[in-house]
Design an enzyme around this catalytic site. Structure first.
Site, short mmCIF file in Angstrom:
data_model
loop_
_atom_site.label_atom_id
_atom_site.label_comp_id
_atom_site.label_asym_id
_atom_site.label_seq_id
_atom_site.Cartn_x
_atom_site.Cartn_y
_atom_site.Cartn_z
N LYS A 169 0.94 -0.99 0.05
CA LYS A 169 0.03 0.11 0.02
C LYS A 169 0.85 1.17 -0.02
CE LYS A 169 -1.54 2.90 2.63
NZ LYS A 169 -1.69 4.29 1.53
N PRO A 170 0.84 1.95 -1.03
CA PRO A 170 1.91 3.19 -1.15
C PRO A 170 1.09 4.40 -0.71
CG PRO A 170 0.63 2.83 -3.35
CD PRO A 170 0.28 1.47 -2.45
N ALA A 171 1.69 5.31 -0.48
CA ALA A 171 1.15 6.62 -0.02
C ALA A 171 0.18 7.23 -1.11
CB ALA A 171 2.14 7.55 0.51
N SER A 223 5.02 7.89 9.69
CA SER A 223 5.17 8.88 10.85
C SER A 223 5.16 7.83 12.14
CB SER A 223 3.73 9.70 10.85
OG SER A 223 2.59 8.90 11.09
N GLU A 244 10.17 2.28 9.97
CA GLU A 244 11.13 3.20 9.98
C GLU A 244 10.16 4.53 10.26
OE1 GLU A 244 14.18 2.76 9.68
OE2 GLU A 244 14.24 0.58 8.73
N CYS A 278 13.54 11.62 6.52
CA CYS A 278 13.57 11.48 7.98
C CYS A 278 14.83 11.06 8.35
CB CYS A 278 12.93 9.77 8.24
SG CYS A 278 13.38 8.67 7.17
N GLU A 376 10.31 17.44 14.63
CA GLU A 376 10.59 17.22 13.25
C GLU A 376 9.87 18.53 12.44
OE1 GLU A 376 11.40 13.25 10.60
OE2 GLU A 376 9.67 13.30 11.60
P1 ADP Z 1 3.62 11.00 6.53
O1 ADP Z 1 2.52 11.19 5.47
O2 ADP Z 1 3.86 11.80 7.34
O3 ADP Z 1 4.91 10.35 5.71
P2 ADP Z 1 2.09 8.83 7.54
O4 ADP Z 1 2.43 7.85 8.64
O5 ADP Z 1 0.65 9.62 7.54
O6 ADP Z 1 3.09 9.80 7.22
O7 ADP Z 1 1.77 7.92 5.92
C1 ADP Z 1 2.82 6.98 5.76
C2 ADP Z 1 2.04 5.89 5.09
O8 ADP Z 1 1.32 5.48 6.21
C3 ADP Z 1 1.45 6.28 3.96
O9 ADP Z 1 1.07 4.93 2.88
C4 ADP Z 1 -0.32 6.47 4.67
O10 ADP Z 1 -1.30 6.19 3.51
C5 ADP Z 1 -0.10 5.34 5.59
N1 ADP Z 1 -1.08 5.42 6.61
C6 ADP Z 1 -1.68 6.51 7.32
N2 ADP Z 1 -2.52 6.43 8.06
C7 ADP Z 1 -2.61 4.88 8.16
C8 ADP Z 1 -3.32 3.87 9.16
N3 ADP Z 1 -4.19 4.36 10.02
N4 ADP Z 1 -3.04 2.75 8.65
C9 ADP Z 1 -2.03 2.26 7.87
N5 ADP Z 1 -1.40 2.96 7.09
C10 ADP Z 1 -1.75 4.37 7.03
#
Ligand code: ADP
Length: 473
Positions: A169-171, A223, A244, A278, A376
């Site tokens: 699952k990418p961002a 995060s 990480e 990071c 940060e």
């Molecule tokens: P940032 O955007 O500050 O890098 P995030 O932790 O919000 O940090 O995002 C990193 C990844 O985690 C992304 O792929 C995001 O979609 C995913 N993510 C955010 N919220 C959740 C969650 N509740 N469960 C699983 N993955 C998540």
């Protein structure tokens, strides 16, 4: 570009969401807004593919990874442009990221062949003790937006090399780079179900990965807050987890440092990706004798850098990922100024064509009461604090809940060994602001995470240890 899901070797559409360019708000394409249902399908596919994939030889799996590496390098320019469009980093940096991403495929293609077990001298003549290393099972990988290609390969390459199958699952900001990666997996002929891609609802997908008993390992970069949530969620089925998380990297410049080197490496660490990594330098401690000279040289370097659209090659810094990121940087700088920090250069940002940009900023006269010395910033701001002794510098550097990367500059071997041994950080750059490499273990101490990626350790994170006791009488 229309990004689809990749499940069981097939492309799948659905409702979509827009992916936009942070430099100007233009639409880069769409990605599928999937959730728990599609995640469950992907886990099923990964689970069905696991037996045959894990039974291949490491050499066979390595051949797929080498093919993927070659394809990635062949498409370097195209993938680089997509990274710049999705998340803003300058094109040269983006192409460099593709090479870095490919290096994990190459490294783990080989490293998979060294998943050595052990023969242990037994405690009885009638027994033989053996230790096998076996793939942990189906892996759920969750990646961030700041390295849309490299964070994918840093997780997927060792998982596949170890014999695991993956659901990625990418961002949500950068799903299309992952879609391109899936296309390369298809071109490389990876068997169906070995690599699966699900984009969309972070919580829905994340929670399903946790709920599915078949997912035996979760690997996450992002995060600290989400990392903690995943760690708690992993307790239900006692999944293995690699994290990480955030960092707050200190830089220490001692009196006997090579100042030009310290300036160049600190700038490289600080301003890369507009400060959005990071391991970016977050706080700089400079010993009194060289404080003024360092501030002067560093300010000059920062002031010489251009900020703007990453597609324009005269810019060394691109936009911040979004307005929230900009607001955070702005809040940190305002707080520091109110408490007496001096703006040496920068100190402000601007919005242009819907993009949010912040100028490379150097602040001097900084103290530890300022928010940016604890939180940060994730932006191109270098706060510099004067310190008197080596001990003071190390103590301040360690005064953080984070422990990912730290950097220091000294030409003295004895002082350097002392500092290296006493910094509570997983990665230490001694006269080096860019230590990340596929060959080396990357990861943090304290609240910066668990486990390591890259190096020998990066493979270990996807292996189970099985002890076999054989009776021979
Ligand atoms: P940032 O955007 O500050 O890098 P995030 O932790 O919000 O940090 O995002 C990193 C990844 O985690 C992304 O792929 C995001 O979609 C995913 N993510 C955010 N919220 C959740 C969650 N509740 N469960 C699983 N993955 C998540």
């Amino acid at each position: 570009m229309e990004g689809k899901l990749f499940i069981q070797g097939k492309w799948q559409g659905g409702d979509t969401f827009d992916v936009t360019n942070p430099a100007d708000g233009s639409k880069v394409g769409t990605a599928v807004d999937a959730g728990s249902k599609e995640t469950a399908e992907a886990v099923k596919a990964a689970s069905e593919a696991f037996t045959s994939w894990s039974q291949k030889t490491a050499e066979e799996r390595g051949k797929y990874l080498k093919k993927l590496q070659a394809l990635m390098l062949e498409h370097r320019d195209e993938l680089g442009e997509l990274i710049t469009k999705e998340m803003g980093k300058p094109l040269q940096e983006a192409k460099g990221e593709v090479e870095y991403a490919a290096s994990f495929l190459e490294w783990f293609a080989e490293e998979g062949r060294r998943a050595y077990g052990d023969i242990i001298p037994s405690n009885a003549r009638s027994k033989r003790f053996m230790v096998f290393k076996q793939p942990v099972g189906v892996v759920g990988a969750i990646t961030p937006w700041n390295f849309p290609q490299a964070m994918v390969t840093r997780k997927v390459a060792p998982a596949l090399a170890a014999g695991c199958t993956v659901v990625l699952k990418p961002a949500e900001d950068t799903p299309l780079s992952a879609v391109k990666f899936a296309e390369l997996c298809e071109q490389a002929g990876l068997p169906a179900g070995v690599f699966n891609l699900v984009t969309g609802d972070a919580k829905g997908i994340g929670d399903e990965l946790l709920n599915q008993e078949k997912v035996r390992k979760v690997t996450f970069t992002g995060s600290t807050a989400v990392g903690k949530h995943l760690m708690q969620g992993s307790a239900e089925h006692v999944k293995k987890i690699s994290l990480e998380l955030g960092g707050h990297a200190p830089v220490i410049v001692l009196n006997d440092a090579d100042l030009d080197l310290a300036v160049a490496e600190t700038a490289a660490s600080k301003f890369r990706n507009a400060g959005q990594t990071c391991v970016c330098a977050n706080r700089v401690y400079v010993q009194a004798d060289v404080y003024e000279a360092f501030v002067e040289k560093f300010k000059e370097k920062a002031a010489s850098m251009n900020v703007g659209d990453g597609m324009d090659t005269s810019n060394q810094l691109g936009p911040l990922i979004n307005k929230e990121a900009y607001d955070k940087v702005d809040r940190h700088v305002k707080d520091a100024r109110e408490q007496g920090a001096i703006v040496e250069t920068g100190g402000e940002g601007f919005s242009k064509d819907g993009g949010w940009f912040y100028k490379p900023t150097v602040l001097s006269n900084v103290t530890h009461d300022m928010v940016m010395m604890e939180e940060e910033t994730f932006g191109p701001v270098a706060p510099i604090q004067k310190v008197e002794t080596v001990e003071e510098a190390v103590e301040l550097a360690n005064a953080s809940r984070y422990g990912l990367a730290a950097y220091f500059f000294t030409e003295n071997m004895k002082t350097g060994m002392h500092v290296a041994e006493n910094l509570a950080f997983g990665i230490v750059g001694w006269n080096d602001g860019r230590p990340s490499a596929a060959e080396a273990p990357f990861g943090g101490m304290k609240e910066s995470g668990l486990d390591r990626e890259g190096g020998r350790e990066g493979l270990e994170a996807f292996l189970e240890t099985k002890y076999v006791s054989l009776g021979v009488k």
